[in-house]
Design an enzyme around this catalytic site. Structure first.
Site, short mmCIF file in Angstrom:
data_model
loop_
_atom_site.label_atom_id
_atom_site.label_comp_id
_atom_site.label_asym_id
_atom_site.label_seq_id
_atom_site.Cartn_x
_atom_site.Cartn_y
_atom_site.Cartn_z
CG ASN A 33 -0.10 0.20 2.42
OD1 ASN A 33 0.82 0.10 2.75
ND2 ASN A 33 -1.47 0.08 3.71
CB SER A 125 11.31 -9.32 15.11
OG SER A 125 12.02 -8.76 15.68
CE1 TYR A 150 7.65 -4.83 13.79
CE2 TYR A 150 9.10 -4.95 15.62
CZ TYR A 150 8.51 -5.44 14.01
OH TYR A 150 9.34 -5.56 13.07
CE LYS A 154 6.70 -8.15 12.26
NZ LYS A 154 6.34 -8.54 10.67
N GLY A 295 13.51 -0.12 27.52
CA GLY A 295 12.79 -1.32 26.56
C GLY A 295 13.97 -2.35 26.16
P1 NAD Z 1 9.30 -1.34 5.44
O1 NAD Z 1 8.08 -0.63 6.36
O2 NAD Z 1 10.33 -1.33 4.95
O3 NAD Z 1 8.51 -2.62 4.71
C1 NAD Z 1 7.80 -2.57 5.42
C2 NAD Z 1 6.29 -2.51 3.87
O4 NAD Z 1 5.15 -3.48 4.41
C3 NAD Z 1 6.32 -0.98 3.32
O5 NAD Z 1 6.68 -0.99 1.97
C4 NAD Z 1 5.73 -0.41 3.77
O6 NAD Z 1 5.01 -0.01 3.02
C5 NAD Z 1 3.85 -2.10 3.07
N1 NAD Z 1 2.79 -2.36 4.65
C6 NAD Z 1 2.53 -1.64 4.90
N2 NAD Z 1 1.19 -2.12 5.64
C7 NAD Z 1 0.40 -2.23 4.78
C8 NAD Z 1 -0.44 -3.09 4.46
N3 NAD Z 1 -1.73 -3.20 5.57
N4 NAD Z 1 -0.70 -3.64 3.13
C9 NAD Z 1 0.38 -3.51 2.61
N5 NAD Z 1 1.27 -3.26 2.91
C10 NAD Z 1 1.59 -2.09 3.77
O7 NAD Z 1 10.08 -2.35 6.74
P2 NAD Z 1 11.58 -3.90 6.16
O8 NAD Z 1 12.09 -3.17 7.41
O9 NAD Z 1 11.00 -3.87 5.56
O10 NAD Z 1 10.41 -4.89 7.26
C11 NAD Z 1 9.62 -6.13 7.10
C12 NAD Z 1 8.94 -6.76 7.68
O11 NAD Z 1 10.40 -7.60 8.98
C13 NAD Z 1 8.20 -6.21 8.48
O12 NAD Z 1 6.46 -7.08 8.72
C14 NAD Z 1 8.94 -6.00 9.79
O13 NAD Z 1 7.89 -6.32 11.10
C15 NAD Z 1 9.64 -7.32 9.57
N6 NAD Z 1 10.78 -7.13 10.68
C16 NAD Z 1 11.79 -6.07 9.78
C17 NAD Z 1 12.94 -5.79 10.68
C18 NAD Z 1 14.38 -4.36 10.46
O14 NAD Z 1 14.63 -4.15 11.66
N7 NAD Z 1 14.09 -4.16 9.68
C19 NAD Z 1 13.03 -6.32 11.93
C20 NAD Z 1 12.72 -7.77 11.83
C21 NAD Z 1 11.41 -7.38 11.54
#
Ligand code: NAD
Ligand code: UDP
Length: 339
Positions: A33, A125, A150, A154, A295
Site C-alpha cells: 500500500n 523478529s 510491535y 509478531k 525496553g
Molecule cells: P518496511 O516498512 O520498509 O516494509 C514494509 C512494507 O509493507 C512497506 O513497503 C509498507 O508500505 C508495506 N505495508 C505496511 N502495511 C501494509 C498493509 N496493510 N498492506 C500492504 N502493505 C503494507 O519494513 P522492513 O524493514 O522492510 O520490514 C519488513 C518486515 O520485516 C516487517 O514485517 C517488519 O516488521 C519485519 N522486521 C523488520 C526488521 C527491521 O529491523 N527492519 C526486524 C525484524 C522484523
C-alpha cells in the site's frame, strides 16, 4: 520456477528480496500500500535485475483485492513482509499495529486458504524471545511477552500461524526471526529509507554521516558488555533476503510451521559499529552518550545453527561490508528515494 506473492515488497527488506527472487528466475507479484515505501524502489529492482515484476498497489486488509490477485496470478507461495514496524509508534497507536500486523496477517492467510495456497514465509523478529534468555538465542528457547506492541503483534502472528498449521496440515509455514537487518544492495540503488527521525541505529548513523542529523545519541554506556554499549547481531539485508529463498525451498516439500533465527551469530556493540563505520568509510560520526532507551536489552545475538543446518543458508557479509554498503546507499541517495 515459482510465482511468489510478496506483500510489502516495496519496503526495505522486501525490495532486496525481490531482487534475489528475480535473479533466481522466480516471478514476483508485489502487493504494497506504499504506506512506508516508494514505488521507485520497485522501478530500481527491475532496473537492477533487468527483469520485470507485477505490482498491485493495495492493502493486505482488503480481501476483495487479495482475491483478485490470487485469481489473476497462479501464486505458488507467499512471502509476507507487509506491516508496521516502528516500536515507539506502536506504543502510541496500538490499534494501527494490531490492525495492520495481526488483522492484516489474518486477512492474508484467509485469502490464501480461499485460493488454495498454503506455503508462507513470515517476517518475524528476535523480539519474540523472552528477555530472560541469554544470548546466543536459539529457537528452542521460550518466547516471552515483548515489552512493546510491535513485538506483541509478531508474537501473536507467530502463535496464530503455529496453531493454524497444527489444525490444517496443508499449511507449510516458515517463521523467520530476523536479528538486526542493515546494509543495502551493493549497487547503492536500493536501501533503507525511513520516514522522519530514524528509530534504528544504522540509518541514524548514515544520516549523521550525510549531514541530515547532527549527532548520534548512544543509548546507554553502562551495560554489562564489552564497552558498556548495547550489543546486537547485525545481518546484511542481502543475506537476509537470501534466507527467504532458502526458506521457500525448504517449505516446498514440507508441512507444518517452523521457526529459524536469521542472524550472523556475532554480536557488535554500538561503539564497535560507530568505530568500524568511521574506519571503513573514512567519515567521522559525531556522538554523545544518552540514557538507556526504555525496553532495550544489553545483548542480543543469534544461534543460527538451525538455519545453517536445515535451510542450507550461509550469511556471507561481514560487519565491514554492511557498513560500507549502508553508506554507499546513503551517500548516493542523501534523501532516500525522494531525491
Ligand atoms: P518496511 O516498512 O520498509 O516494509 C514494509 C512494507 O509493507 C512497506 O513497503 C509498507 O508500505 C508495506 N505495508 C505496511 N502495511 C501494509 C498493509 N496493510 N498492506 C500492504 N502493505 C503494507 O519494513 P522492513 O524493514 O522492510 O520490514 C519488513 C518486515 O520485516 C516487517 O514485517 C517488519 O516488521 C519485519 N522486521 C523488520 C526488521 C527491521 O529491523 N527492519 C526486524 C525484524 C522484523
Ligand atoms: N541505538 C543507539 N542510538 C540510536 C539507535 C539505537 O544507541 O539512535 C542502540 C540501541 O540502544 C541498541 C542498538 O543501537 O543497543 C540497536 O538498536 P536498533 O533500534 O537499531 O535495533 P533493536 O535491536 O533495538 O531492534
Amino acid at each position: 520456477m515459482a510465482k511468489i506473492l510478496v506483500t510489502g515488497g516495496a519496503g526495505y527488506i522486501g525490495s532486496h528480496t525481490c531482487v534475489e527472487l528475480l535473479n533466481a528466475n522466480h516471478s514476483v507479484v508485489v502487493v504494497d500500500n506504499l504506506s512506508n515505501s516508494s514505488e521507485e524502489a520497485l522501478f530500481r529492482v527491475q532496473q537492477l535485475t533487468g527483469k520485470s515484476l507485477d505490482f498491485v498497489q493495495g492493502d493486505i486488509r482488503d480481501s476483495t483485492l487479495l482475491d483478485q490477485v490470487f485469481a489473476q496470478y497462479s501464486i505458488d507461495a507467499v512471502i509476507h513482509f507487509a506491516g508496521l514496524k516502528a516500536v515507539g509508534e506502536s506504543q502510541q497507536i496500538p490499534l494501527a499495529y494490531f490492525d495492520n500486523n495481526i488483522a492484516g496477517s489474518i486477512s492474508l492467510v484467509k485469502a490464501m486458504e480461499r485460493a488454495g495456497v498454503f506455503k508462507l514465509v513470515f517476517s518475524s523478529s528476535a523480539t519474540v524471545y523472552d528477555e530472560a534468555n541469554t544470548s546466543p538465542l536459539n529457537e528452542d528457547m521460550p518466547t516471552g511477552m515483548p515489552s512493546n506492541n510491535y513485538g506483541y503483534t509478531k508474537l501473536i502472528v507467530e502463535q496464530m500461524l503455529e496453531k493454524l498449521a497444527i489444525a490444517d496440515t496443508r499449511w507449510s509455514i516458515a517463521l523467520l526471526r530476523y536479528f538486526n537487518p542493515v546494509g543495502a544492495h551493493q549497487s547503492g540503488q536500493i536501501g533503507e529509507d525511513p520516514q522522519g527521525i530514524p528509530n534504528n541505529l544504522m540509518p541514524y548513523v548514515t544520516q549523521v554521516a550525510v549531514g541530515r542529523r547532527q549527532k548520534l545519541s548512544i543509548f546507554g554506556d553502562d551495560y554489562d558488555t564489552i564497552d558498556g554499549t548495547g550489543v546486537r547481531d547485525y545481518i546484511h539485508v542481502v543475506d537476509l533476503a537470501n534466507a527467504h529463498l532458502c526458506a521457500l525451498n525448504n517449505r516446498l516439500n514440507a508441512v507444518g510451521c517452523r521457526a529459524w533465527n536469521i542472524g550472523t551469530g556475532n554480536g557488535s556493540s554500538v561503539l564497535q559499529v560507530k568505530d568500524t563505520f568511521e574506519q571503513v568509510n573514512g567519515v567521522a560520526i559525531a556522538f554523545e552518550f544518552a540514557p538507556r532507551r526504555l525496553g532495550d536489552v544489553a545483548t542480543s545475538f543469534a544461534d543460527n545453527q538451525r538455519a545453517l543446518d536445515e535451510l542450507g543458508w550461509v550469511p556471507r557479509y561481514t560487519l565491514e561490508d554492511m557498513l560500507k554498503d549502508s553508506w554507499n546507499w546513503q551517500k548516493q541517495n542523501p534523501q532516500g528515494y525522494s531525491n
